[in-house]
Design a protein around this motif. Structure first.
Motif, PDB file in Angstrom:
ATOM      1  N   MET A 328      19.779 -24.758  23.038  1.00 29.01           N
ATOM      2  CA  MET A 328      20.740 -25.867  23.035  1.00 29.01           C
ATOM      3  C   MET A 328      21.170 -26.157  21.601  1.00 29.01           C
ATOM      4  O   MET A 328      20.432 -25.901  20.643  1.00 29.01           O
ATOM      5  N   VAL A 329      22.373 -26.705  21.468  1.00 27.60           N
ATOM      6  CA  VAL A 329      22.936 -26.948  20.139  1.00 27.60           C
ATOM      7  C   VAL A 329      22.660 -28.398  19.714  1.00 27.60           C
ATOM      8  O   VAL A 329      23.091 -29.336  20.381  1.00 27.60           O
ATOM      9  N   HIS A 330      21.944 -28.540  18.591  1.00 25.15           N
ATOM     10  CA  HIS A 330      21.673 -29.876  18.035  1.00 25.15           C
ATOM     11  C   HIS A 330      22.586 -30.130  16.844  1.00 25.15           C
ATOM     12  O   HIS A 330      22.560 -31.204  16.250  1.00 25.15           O
ATOM     13  N   GLY A 331      23.349 -29.125  16.470  1.00 28.49           N
ATOM     14  CA  GLY A 331      24.288 -29.212  15.345  1.00 28.49           C
ATOM     15  C   GLY A 331      24.576 -27.798  14.876  1.00 28.49           C
ATOM     16  O   GLY A 331      23.930 -26.844  15.336  1.00 28.49           O
ATOM     17  N   VAL A 332      25.534 -27.667  13.956  1.00 28.25           N
ATOM     18  CA  VAL A 332      25.799 -26.331  13.406  1.00 28.25           C
ATOM     19  C   VAL A 332      24.588 -25.913  12.568  1.00 28.25           C
ATOM     20  O   VAL A 332      24.104 -26.683  11.739  1.00 28.25           O
ATOM     21  N   GLY A 333      24.071 -24.725  12.802  1.00 26.77           N
ATOM     22  CA  GLY A 333      22.870 -24.268  12.083  1.00 26.77           C
ATOM     23  C   GLY A 333      21.611 -24.939  12.608  1.00 26.77           C
ATOM     24  O   GLY A 333      20.559 -24.860  11.967  1.00 26.77           O
ATOM     25  N   ASN A 334      21.702 -25.601  13.730  1.00 22.47           N
ATOM     26  CA  ASN A 334      20.541 -26.293  14.285  1.00 22.47           C
ATOM     27  C   ASN A 334      20.496 -26.080  15.808  1.00 22.47           C
ATOM     28  O   ASN A 334      20.878 -26.950  16.581  1.00 22.47           O
ATOM     29  N   VAL A 335      20.061 -24.863  16.175  1.00 25.00           N
ATOM     30  CA  VAL A 335      19.965 -24.500  17.593  1.00 25.00           C
ATOM     31  C   VAL A 335      18.478 -24.452  17.937  1.00 25.00           C
ATOM     32  O   VAL A 335      17.682 -23.914  17.170  1.00 25.00           O
ATOM     33  N   LYS A 336      18.110 -25.056  19.069  1.00 26.58           N
ATOM     34  CA  LYS A 336      16.674 -25.127  19.398  1.00 26.58           C
ATOM     35  C   LYS A 336      16.404 -24.606  20.806  1.00 26.58           C
ATOM     36  O   LYS A 336      17.236 -24.802  21.705  1.00 26.58           O
ATOM     37  N   GLU A 337      15.222 -24.031  20.950  1.00 21.60           N
ATOM     38  CA  GLU A 337      14.824 -23.546  22.267  1.00 21.60           C
ATOM     39  C   GLU A 337      14.261 -24.706  23.097  1.00 21.60           C
ATOM     40  O   GLU A 337      13.427 -25.470  22.609  1.00 21.60           O
ATOM     41  N   HIS A 338      14.716 -24.832  24.340  1.00 27.55           N
ATOM     42  CA  HIS A 338      14.153 -25.815  25.269  1.00 27.55           C
ATOM     43  C   HIS A 338      13.519 -25.040  26.408  1.00 27.55           C
ATOM     44  O   HIS A 338      14.181 -24.220  27.039  1.00 27.55           O
ATOM     45  N   LYS A 339      12.236 -25.276  26.640  1.00 20.35           N
ATOM     46  CA  LYS A 339      11.588 -24.586  27.774  1.00 20.35           C
ATOM     47  C   LYS A 339      11.679 -25.522  28.973  1.00 20.35           C
ATOM     48  O   LYS A 339      11.079 -26.597  28.981  1.00 20.35           O
ATOM     49  N   ILE A 340      12.432 -25.096  29.961  1.00 16.99           N
ATOM     50  CA  ILE A 340      12.783 -26.003  31.049  1.00 16.99           C
ATOM     51  C   ILE A 340      12.181 -25.517  32.360  1.00 16.99           C
ATOM     52  O   ILE A 340      12.155 -24.308  32.623  1.00 16.99           O
ATOM     53  N   ASP A 341      11.755 -26.455  33.168  1.00 16.78           N
ATOM     54  CA  ASP A 341      11.335 -26.132  34.522  1.00 16.78           C
ATOM     55  C   ASP A 341      12.565 -25.685  35.305  1.00 16.78           C
ATOM     56  O   ASP A 341      13.611 -26.336  35.203  1.00 16.78           O
ATOM     57  N   ILE A 342      12.427 -24.629  36.070  1.00 14.92           N
ATOM     58  CA  ILE A 342      13.584 -24.139  36.834  1.00 14.92           C
ATOM     59  C   ILE A 342      14.198 -25.287  37.660  1.00 14.92           C
ATOM     60  O   ILE A 342      15.415 -25.413  37.764  1.00 14.92           O
ATOM     61  N   SER A 343      13.322 -26.165  38.175  1.00 16.42           N
ATOM     62  CA  SER A 343      13.827 -27.259  39.015  1.00 16.42           C
ATOM     63  C   SER A 343      14.685 -28.244  38.206  1.00 16.42           C
ATOM     64  O   SER A 343      15.464 -29.015  38.760  1.00 16.42           O
ATOM     65  N   ASN A 344      14.557 -28.195  36.851  1.00 10.97           N
ATOM     66  CA  ASN A 344      15.323 -29.098  35.984  1.00 10.97           C
ATOM     67  C   ASN A 344      16.606 -28.503  35.450  1.00 10.97           C
ATOM     68  O   ASN A 344      17.376 -29.164  34.750  1.00 10.97           O
ATOM     69  N   LEU A 345      16.829 -27.226  35.741  1.00 11.01           N
ATOM     70  CA  LEU A 345      17.934 -26.480  35.133  1.00 11.01           C
ATOM     71  C   LEU A 345      19.288 -27.156  35.401  1.00 11.01           C
ATOM     72  O   LEU A 345      20.147 -27.214  34.521  1.00 11.01           O
TER      73      LEU A 345
END
Ligand code: GLY
Length: 350
Positions: A328-345
């Protein structure tokens, strides 16, 4: 990064160390650059029928005049050919022509050629040297760098492959000015990804005219840092998959009639919009970023519903157990991995 006679050299220090050269006239002089890196007797050019007509002769001549015996394997252009059959035929061609461990392969073409030739190089005789000469924007900025090689199975794309670094990459920027628009836009889809990952690439996007040599150099240099930090995609390299989870879903849903770069561009729009909806970036920032990206390449209209996309994402190969990793994008140059439950997708991809 080193500059001489308008050729930029970027050294990649991964499990093996190799140069990427970027600039004009590299195809005509390929033989002399290759000679500095590979002391082979035979070089096998692997290419597709479209690229063959345009560039093979120049590469062949340059290789021959540098003392190499040149062989060539040409296959039909297209992702459909990136399969076990073509792979097997390539291996047989090498065996029949008595290619040895000290000989080498040149991958001349776009992403399909690079992925296949690299995979052949990684497995023939348990590994022979290869050189990438990428002839599209997408393969120059992304797929020829970092040693990902693969073929597809009917069950999915890139399901069989290896991490296997080339000995040299030659990015001849002259090829970019003659690309058909759809092929160029495909590469721009990946360039948009780099604009979100790298502040330097984003800054270049803000300039009125996109200087292509600079774009290629900045994207490759960003990817170099990532590959050096995490060659085998345990953590940081996952960033390069930004937008790819929805993109792979779109490609699959379209039965691969929507090309990879175009799907990536659509996937990035989906991720960016949802990053704003989830307040990971402020609304004004979202609007500003979107305007800059759209100014260089707008996403084509995505023909699928979010429900279809979410369902297809749930089958993504990057899923593990009931979790899926989404960037997910938190800003330019600031992309972060989110580990999500499939049920939350559904909550992440609205
Ligand atoms: N194309 C993404 C990577 O090389 O990791």
């Amino acid at each position: 990064m080193k500059n001489s006679e308008n050729i930029t050299t970027i050294m990649v220090k991964a499990s093996s160390k190799y140069p990427i050269k970027i600039g004009s006239g590299l195809i005509e002089n390929a033989g002399s650059y290759i000679k500095q890196k590979i002391s082979a007797q035979k070089i096998v050019i692997i290419t597709d029928d479209i690229v063959d007509k345009i560039y093979s002769r120049k590469v062949e001549q340059s290789l021959s005049s540098n003392g190499f015996e040149v062989l060539k394997y040409v296959f039909e252009n297209g992702e459909e050919r990136k399969n076990l059959t073509t792979y097997g035929q390539m291996l047989k061609f090498l065996a029949k022509n008595q290619v040895t461990r000290t000989d080498g392969i040149v991958a001349l073409g776009g992403g399909v050629v690079g992925d296949m030739a690299g995979f052949v190089a990684s497995t023939f005789l348990r590994g022979i040297k290869y050189v990438q000469i990428p002839t599209t924007l997408l393969s120059q900025i992304d797929s020829s760098v970092g040693g990902k090689t693969a073929i597809d199975l009917k069950e999915g794309k890139n399901l069989v492959g290896a991490f296997y670094q080339p000995s040299l990459v030659l990015c001849d920027t002259d090829v970019l000015s003659t690309l058909p628009k759809s092929v160029f836009d495909d590469g721009m889809g990946e360039a948009v990804k780099y604009a979100l990952l790298s502040k330097k690439v984003f800054k270049l996007f803000e300039s009125e005219k996109l200087e292509l040599g600079k774009l290629v150099t900045l994207c490759i240099d960003y990817k170099r840092q990532v590959v050096e930090a995490d060659e085998f995609e345990k953590n940081k390299r996952k960033l390069l998959n930004l937008g790819h989870t929805p993109a792979h879903a779109i490609e699959k849903l379209s039965k691969y009639t929507i090309s990879h770069g175009k799907a990536v561009r659509m996937g990035i729009d989906i991720i960016l919009k949802n990053s704003a909806t989830l307040n990971l970036i402020k609304k004004e920032e979202y609007v500003r970023i979107k305007e800059i990206l759209d100014g260089k390449l707008r996403a084509e209209e995505n023909p699928f519903t979010m429900e279809q996309i979410v369902k297809a994402c749930a089958q993504d190969k990057k899923r593990s157990a009931n979790k899926i990793s989404l960037l997910m994008v938190h800003g330019v140059g600031n992309v972060k991995e989110h580990k999500i439950d499939i049920s939350n997708l559904k909550g992440y991809l609205r």
